[in-house]
Motif scaffolding. Structure first.
Motif, PDB file in Angstrom:
ATOM      1  N   VAL A 234      11.889 -10.375   8.078  1.00  0.00           N
ATOM      2  CA  VAL A 234      12.649  -9.200   7.669  1.00  0.00           C
ATOM      3  C   VAL A 234      12.305  -8.805   6.240  1.00  0.00           C
ATOM      4  CG1 VAL A 234      14.973  -8.233   7.486  1.00  0.00           C
ATOM      5  CG2 VAL A 234      14.548 -10.119   9.042  1.00  0.00           C
TER       6      VAL A 234
ATOM      7  N   ILE B 278      13.751  -6.790   3.185  1.00  0.00           N
ATOM      8  CA  ILE B 278      15.015  -6.230   2.712  1.00  0.00           C
ATOM      9  C   ILE B 278      14.838  -5.723   1.289  1.00  0.00           C
ATOM     10  CG2 ILE B 278      16.492  -7.629   4.204  1.00  0.00           C
ATOM     11  CD1 ILE B 278      16.961  -9.508   1.808  1.00  0.00           C
TER      12      ILE B 278
ATOM     13  N   ILE C  55      11.370  -5.029  10.304  1.00  0.00           N
ATOM     14  CA  ILE C  55      11.594  -6.215  11.116  1.00  0.00           C
ATOM     15  C   ILE C  55      10.316  -6.485  11.893  1.00  0.00           C
ATOM     16  CG2 ILE C  55      12.951  -7.279  12.963  1.00  0.00           C
ATOM     17  CD1 ILE C  55      15.169  -5.191  12.290  1.00  0.00           C
TER      18      ILE C  55
ATOM     19  N   LEU D 281      22.481 -10.814   7.915  1.00  0.00           N
ATOM     20  CA  LEU D 281      21.423  -9.970   8.466  1.00  0.00           C
ATOM     21  C   LEU D 281      21.318 -10.025   9.988  1.00  0.00           C
ATOM     22  CD1 LEU D 281      18.570 -10.684   5.893  1.00  0.00           C
ATOM     23  CD2 LEU D 281      19.901  -8.572   6.120  1.00  0.00           C
TER      24      LEU D 281
ATOM     25  N   VAL E 156      17.438  -8.053  13.996  1.00  0.00           N
ATOM     26  CA  VAL E 156      17.171  -9.277  13.252  1.00  0.00           C
ATOM     27  C   VAL E 156      17.817 -10.433  14.010  1.00  0.00           C
ATOM     28  CG1 VAL E 156      17.512 -10.535  11.098  1.00  0.00           C
ATOM     29  CG2 VAL E 156      17.125  -8.064  11.039  1.00  0.00           C
TER      30      VAL E 156
ATOM     31  N   VAL F 193      17.930  -3.231   5.335  1.00  0.00           N
ATOM     32  CA  VAL F 193      16.832  -3.730   6.162  1.00  0.00           C
ATOM     33  C   VAL F 193      15.749  -2.651   6.205  1.00  0.00           C
ATOM     34  CG1 VAL F 193      16.157  -4.506   8.464  1.00  0.00           C
ATOM     35  CG2 VAL F 193      18.397  -5.145   7.539  1.00  0.00           C
TER      36      VAL F 193
END
Length: 163
Positions: free
Chosen positions: A94, A96, A156, A131, A88, A153
């Motif tokens: 991202v 999450i 990505i 992050l 990240v 996470v």
């Protein structure tokens, strides 16, 4: 201004340029024309068009100055050219999940293009700071006003590079 870099995506920089051009080439000239017309009507102390026009002109000039400074200090970074796509970093999109498995998709962008309601957060925000550098599967703790919260996470992604 501070010495910290003003990172911005190409799209964010283009939006700033577009706003600057719109203010300078469209809104400001029309407003100057209205102010000139209103000034020719006599008593300026009770002339609403003149008073409002001057006030709006100051606002436009202030915004033009701010945009000019921000564009001069901007460091355009194309997230599509990111080589470490497993981490990240600036420009990453991202996904999450919190402790309740509620997922959020966030994109780390420059301070001038952040819009939390659209999922674009400043790369300097607390959640982005937590992050940064994470890889898929990492759990990061974020200190929020309501207390600390852990986020995992999930994914990505980076956009394609600009040509």
């Amino acid at each position: 201004m501070t010495d910290r870099p003003n990172y911005i995506t190409p799209a964010g920089y283009h939006a700033m340029q577009k706003r600057y051009a719109q203010l300078l080439g469209d809104e400001r000239p029309k407003l100057v024309e209205v102010i000139s017309w209103a000034a020719g009507n006599g008593d300026r102390s009770e002339n609403g068009d003149y008073i409002y026009g001057r006030k709006r002109l100051r606002e436009i000039d202030r915004e033009l100055g701010w945009l000019s400074k921000r564009m001069k200090s901007a460091k355009v970074v194309d997230p599509g050219r990111q080589t470490e796509r497993h981490k990240v970093l600036f420009g990453a999109c991202v996904t999450i999940a919190d402790e309740d498995d509620a997922e959020r998709i966030l994109t780390l962008v420059g301070e001038d293009e952040a819009d939390a309601s659209a999922g674009r957060i400043s790369w300097r925000s607390p959640i982005a700071f937590a992050l940064r550098g994470a890889i898929i599967g990492d759990v990061r703790r974020v200190d929020l006003p309501g207390g600390a919260k852990d986020y995992e996470v999930i994914a990505i992604a980076y956009p394609d590079a600009d040509p």
